[in-house]
Design an enzyme around this catalytic site. Sequence first.
Site, PDB file in Angstrom:
ATOM      1  N   GLY A 381      22.038  36.173 -54.917  1.00  0.00           N
ATOM      2  CA  GLY A 381      20.631  36.709 -54.933  1.00  0.00           C
ATOM      3  C   GLY A 381      19.809  36.038 -53.878  1.00  0.00           C
ATOM      4  O   GLY A 381      19.885  35.030 -53.383  1.00  0.00           O
ATOM      5  N   PHE A 385      11.863  32.323 -52.980  1.00  0.00           N
ATOM      6  CA  PHE A 385      12.022  30.915 -53.069  1.00  0.00           C
ATOM      7  C   PHE A 385      13.281  30.565 -52.379  1.00  0.00           C
ATOM      8  O   PHE A 385      13.147  29.555 -51.746  1.00  0.00           O
ATOM      9  CB  PHE A 385      12.363  30.657 -54.833  1.00  0.00           C
ATOM     10  CG  PHE A 385      12.737  29.293 -55.111  1.00  0.00           C
ATOM     11  CD1 PHE A 385      11.566  28.557 -55.516  1.00  0.00           C
ATOM     12  CD2 PHE A 385      13.794  28.508 -54.849  1.00  0.00           C
ATOM     13  CE1 PHE A 385      11.667  27.094 -55.603  1.00  0.00           C
ATOM     14  CE2 PHE A 385      13.922  27.181 -55.301  1.00  0.00           C
ATOM     15  CZ  PHE A 385      12.840  26.515 -55.530  1.00  0.00           C
ATOM     16  N   GLY A 386      14.164  31.451 -52.191  1.00  0.00           N
ATOM     17  CA  GLY A 386      15.205  30.856 -51.335  1.00  0.00           C
ATOM     18  C   GLY A 386      16.459  31.892 -51.742  1.00  0.00           C
ATOM     19  O   GLY A 386      16.263  33.010 -52.226  1.00  0.00           O
ATOM     20  N   ASP A 499       4.859  34.601 -62.990  1.00  0.00           N
ATOM     21  CA  ASP A 499       5.756  35.789 -61.923  1.00  0.00           C
ATOM     22  C   ASP A 499       6.689  36.348 -62.906  1.00  0.00           C
ATOM     23  O   ASP A 499       7.840  36.405 -62.737  1.00  0.00           O
ATOM     24  CB  ASP A 499       6.473  34.804 -61.035  1.00  0.00           C
ATOM     25  CG  ASP A 499       6.786  35.794 -59.798  1.00  0.00           C
ATOM     26  OD1 ASP A 499       6.235  36.950 -59.820  1.00  0.00           O
ATOM     27  OD2 ASP A 499       7.562  35.368 -58.978  1.00  0.00           O
TER      28      ASP A 499
END
Length: 691
Positions: A381, A385-386, A499
């Site tokens: 994925g 964030f990265g 979030d």
Amino acid sequence: MAFFIWALLCLINFAKEARAEPLSFAFDGFSTRNLTLLGDCFIKSSNLGLTRDTSVPSTSVGKVLYSEPIRFYNPETNRSASFQTTFSFSVANQNPALSGDGLAFVIIADNSSVGSPGMWLGLMNASDVSSQRTRPPFLAVEFDTYLDVGFLDINDNHVGIDLGNLISITAADVGNLQMNLKSGNVISTWIDYNGTIGVLEVRLSYTDQRPRNSVLNASFHMPNYVDEYMYVGFSASTDGSQDLHTLYTWSFSTDGAGGPAPLLTSPSPAPAFTSSPSEMDAQQPSPSPSTHFGGVRRLSHCKSIFCLKFAAFLGISISSAIVLAFFILGIMACTYKLWKAMKNQETIPPYSDTLVTAPRKFTYKELSLATKGFSMSRVIGHGAFGSVYKGILPGNDVAVAVKRSVTSTKESRSEFLSELSIIGRLRHRNLVQLLGWCHDKDEILLVYDYMENGSLDKALFGNTGPVLPWIHRYKILAGVAAALAYLHEECEQQVLHRDVKASNIMLDAGFNARLGDFGLAKMTDHNKSPDATLAAGTMGYLAPEYIHSGKASEKTDVFSYGAVVLEVACGRRPLERDLPLKENVLVDWVWGLYRHGKLLEAADKRLNGDFEEEEMERLLRVGLLCSHPDPACRPSIRQVLQILTGEAMMPHVPLFKPTPSFAISSLPVSLQDIISEAGYSARSSSPSDSI
Ligand SMILES: *[C@@H]1O[C@H](CO)[C@@H](O)[C@H](O)[C@H]1NC(C)=O
Ligand SMILES: *[C@@H]1O[C@H](CO)[C@@H](O)[C@H](O)[C@H]1NC(C)=O
Ligand SMILES: *[C@@H]1O[C@H](CO)[C@@H](O)[C@H](O)[C@H]1NC(C)=O
Ligand SMILES: *[C@@H]1O[C@H](CO)[C@@H](O)[C@H](O)[C@H]1NC(C)=O
Ligand SMILES: *[C@@H]1O[C@H](CO)[C@@H](O)[C@H](O)[C@H]1NC(C)=O
Ligand SMILES: *[C@@H]1O[C@H](CO)[C@@H](O)[C@H](O)[C@H]1NC(C)=O
């Protein structure tokens, strides 16, 4: 030869019949004798701990079984065994805010493995349920200390009767007896099953006086739920909690299904014995121990049958020498087996180490190895964030998810570590568990539990796999609410998620929700404006006042939760650019249907009407309530949880979507404008930010 075969059959038959005899045993204290210890089960000063005794919250599951199988019904006569069992236990916890899951007395077919931890109580394997595999049967009386919505639990302090399924056929609130299962007090329990009338009764008390009234009883025909031979014992589990389930005494007796006891003079029911021989010797003269156990008794009877029949045989036969040889061999084999069995019971079972999950520091090398050098083939994925990689930790073959991001500044390091110390202490069954971290070469790597079923976003909108069934959907939403209630109210330091969205909700093997990325949103986005977050793919989940002021609160999380609820119930993303303007904001569309009394029309069409209407309506209303533009009018997540579990009434939902009470004119733009401006750039393509 014929005689040999007959004798062999006799021996095999005898071994079966022997177990059908009345059997009784009692443990005043425990040792490894006569018991099979599985999972995290351990013995400490002759008490039996079923779950791991740790100073940090952990996930643990343990099971103890009486080593010999016991006959519970006689297929020839269709008769159930009657049995009585008495035991005393306690559930202690230094950290009552995190408690669960409970303990169960169990009659189970499987003597070699433990099931999944957490709400499965070690009785079932979560992956069996999701794959609809048939599983070994069991019958359990659960002492449940965790309210699990998915299993329709009545509260977090109840006893229930489970027949091959963790949804109890009947349950009773232990609070009615002025008792609390997890008080740490020793609780004595009596369970009686009368096989003649098929009634099971459960009694509980803080004292060792058997109460007159049962707290719970149920009527069922046992053979419908058990195999002929089953194992009896206990199973308990925790999930990110510290409960210590301890067993102090246990006695059990059965009439062995009243099977005929052929070839034998019927033995008087064996008296109780203690498991520790030294104690027994000191207290009372032992009634010859060899009469208590099938194995030993079996052997002596083997001999007597043999002598009798052998003499008769001699009278009519001449070929005795060969037969004799066979028999000596047979008896030797029999003795050897017994000796081996007894030897096996002396060895202490291994303890499993994989379940302890205190977060730890990993080395860069370790994680690089686990992910094949951050190979593209391991990417599961991408997110703001990265990237997220699937990794297999060397040594123990545990699958993990490794999240990798590049940090820019030096200062971020100390902030990162302080943040980590909060997050590392968070433990809840509905949170993705952080296993560890690594800060090296300007990179932050976070290691999480690997989640078999990916993200909620994928499960809802992915093109592969079947439509997510309603039963999972309801359970997932209740799980997310439980996770948020924990973050907002139950943990030491309040954590705002900031979030909450479908792609941050992961699904484990049993399709339980695991909220991911908690707390990290703050860390990674602390110097970005909320608009930057908007662009990062969370449009439709952000509360209007958050967009306006950039200030997060519990109520902004509640708003995001509401968006997820509507998304799951309707099977539509919060914003759909392909739909006409009037319908593209999900909450407005649902509110419109509600106003016209057509709320159920909002339900996901792909479910084909296959859902509980009452639950669907409840969820849709909760979704609307949470989407209230005025934060003060949104329910708290605790209230939401109570509504979902039926403990609280559904508040009134206004027919028209209200306008916010704060100065709307000062809003730079309305939500709709932001959406049009942002041009859906973020959410259109990437469906998920796994974990
Ligand atoms: C066994 O007995 C139960 C009730 O006592 C009955 O429901 C069941 O049908 C019987 N089964 C057979 C095979 O006779
Ligand atoms: C389970 O039961 C079988 C048959 O009774 C026995 O052979 C086996 O050793 C048992 N396993 C354990 C772990 O006790
Ligand atoms: C669940 O069952 C599968 C296959 O039968 C097994 O590989 C796995 O270890 C089991 N998990 C647990 C927690 O028992
Ligand atoms: C089971 O119930 C029957 C009928 O009430 C009674 O006669 C019998 O004694 C009971 N058996 C046991 C083992 O309690
Ligand atoms: C089972 O419980 C109910 C009420 O809880 C009671 O009326 C009934 O007599 C009980 N039955 C037995 C066999 O104890
Ligand atoms: C069970 O425990 C008793 C008492 O310690 C012992 O005498 C007996 O041999 C044990 N039985 C088995 C099958 O290990």
